[in-house]
Scaffold this motif. Structure first.
Motif, PDB file in Angstrom:
ATOM      1  N   LEU A 178       6.433  -6.457 -14.628  1.00 47.09           N
ATOM      2  CA  LEU A 178       7.633  -6.119 -13.527  1.00 47.09           C
ATOM      3  C   LEU A 178       8.915  -6.932 -14.050  1.00 47.09           C
ATOM      4  CD1 LEU A 178       5.712  -5.746 -10.337  1.00 47.09           C
ATOM      5  CD2 LEU A 178       6.743  -3.755 -11.757  1.00 47.09           C
ATOM      6  N   ASP A 182      12.233  -4.892 -14.868  1.00 49.97           N
ATOM      7  CA  ASP A 182      13.455  -5.453 -14.165  1.00 49.97           C
ATOM      8  C   ASP A 182      14.361  -5.693 -15.070  1.00 49.97           C
ATOM      9  OD1 ASP A 182      14.741  -5.673 -11.485  1.00 49.97           O
ATOM     10  OD2 ASP A 182      14.926  -7.631 -12.402  1.00 49.97           O
ATOM     11  N   LEU A 193      13.741   3.382 -12.102  1.00 48.29           N
ATOM     12  CA  LEU A 193      12.602   3.451 -11.147  1.00 48.29           C
ATOM     13  C   LEU A 193      12.221   4.900 -10.837  1.00 48.29           C
ATOM     14  CD1 LEU A 193      13.723   0.789  -9.026  1.00 48.29           C
ATOM     15  CD2 LEU A 193      11.605   0.475 -10.261  1.00 48.29           C
ATOM     16  N   PHE A 213       5.798   1.856  -8.227  1.00 52.52           N
ATOM     17  CA  PHE A 213       6.918   0.943  -7.682  1.00 52.52           C
ATOM     18  C   PHE A 213       8.407   1.629  -7.669  1.00 52.52           C
ATOM     19  CE2 PHE A 213       3.753  -1.912  -9.808  1.00 52.52           C
ATOM     20  CZ  PHE A 213       3.376  -2.865  -8.562  1.00 52.52           C
ATOM     21  N   TYR A 220       8.242  -5.418  -5.679  1.00 55.64           N
ATOM     22  CA  TYR A 220       9.213  -5.113  -6.893  1.00 55.64           C
ATOM     23  C   TYR A 220      10.300  -5.722  -6.357  1.00 55.64           C
ATOM     24  CZ  TYR A 220      12.216  -3.102 -10.055  1.00 55.64           C
ATOM     25  OH  TYR A 220      13.498  -3.231 -10.959  1.00 55.64           O
ATOM     26  N   SER A 224      12.140  -8.848  -8.443  1.00 59.23           N
ATOM     27  CA  SER A 224      13.521  -8.707  -9.136  1.00 59.23           C
ATOM     28  C   SER A 224      14.512  -9.966  -8.616  1.00 59.23           C
ATOM     29  CB  SER A 224      14.215  -7.201  -8.828  1.00 59.23           C
ATOM     30  OG  SER A 224      15.403  -7.243  -9.208  1.00 59.23           O
TER      31      SER A 224
END
Length: 248
Positions: A178, A182, A193, A213, A220, A224
């Protein structure tokens, strides 16, 4: 463009893909690029795609149908004796689709290329992960190259190289990917996304946790924002630069 990652761990595999596809800045849509096939107790297969959408979707359709009548159709992905043979089948089918899509001598043929990340496990074998090229050939993940990326990968690669450990838990690998996604989304408008996630545990022989997500997902958002704050904090803790005094 897209971004997909397949990560091989001692405990299993983690697959993650964005869903953005575009035909210009005013024609952006969401398309799933992560597909799975499952025969509990016998095999689990995950396939992620990047490149021309028509090429990759045609390849998947051929793998699933292959000319049989609807009531007879069993995806050919589910009839292969090993993951190596499965990768070989995907590569041959991709090359076939590209060959009849591109006209001989055409200079625009590169527009119709595609690539895949294939991972899974078949009963009697170990979990295996492959990257399949437009030419139909492929390479396999191992201790020296434990993950594969396709699509827009350069922005998300540094965190993988610095942080990956084969012993890490699947949950930690999700966190790692993730962060990688990101970083890529913030650097490239062609990746976006929602993000699709698929987990697989070694020797389970069926699919594990599956999730999507989006920008409203609380985890998420926490990753981030937390990663951005952590980078800023780490930067502030680095020693300051002191210019040497100029010599007379």
């Amino acid at each position: 463009m897209t971004y997909c990652v397949g990560l091989l761990l001692n405990r299993g595999m983690v697959f993650m893909s964005d869903t953005r596809t575009n035909a210009g800045i005013d024609n952006i849509s969401v398309v799933t690029k992560l597909r799975t096939w499952n025969v509990p107790g016998d095999r689990f297969i995950c396939l992620m795609s990047a490149g021309n959408l028509a090429t990759t979707q045609s390849t998947i359709s051929l793998l699933e149908e292959r000319g049989l009548a609807p009531h007879q159709r069993t995806p050919t992905l589910l009839t292969q004796p090993s993951m190596f043979q499965t990768a070989k089948l995907v590569g041959e089918t991709l090359r076939e689709v590209i060959s009849y899509t591109n006209e001989p001598g055409s200079e625009g043929g590169s527009r119709f290329l595609g690539s895949f990340i294939l991972g899974g496990q078949i009963k009697g074998g170990r979990p295996r992960l492959f990257m399949i090229y437009p030419e139909g050939n492929f390479i396999e993940a191992g201790p020296d190259n434990p993950f594969f990326q396709i699509g827009e990968h350069k922005y998300g690669r540094p965190i993988l190289v610095r942080t990956y450990e084969p012993e890490m838990a699947l949950e930690d690998a999700v966190k790692l990917l993730l962060v990688s996604f990101d970083s890529t989304i913030k650097s490239n408008l062609s990746v976006g996304l929602p993000i699709d996630l698929q987990l697989y545990e070694t020797d389970r022989l069926e699919g594990g946790h599956r999730q999507r997500f989006d920008d409203r997902d609380p985890y998420y958002r926490q990753i981030s924002e937390g990663w951005g704050d952590a980078l800023k904090s780490a930067f502030d803790q680095l020693p300051p630069f002191n210019a040497a005094p100029a010599k007379a």
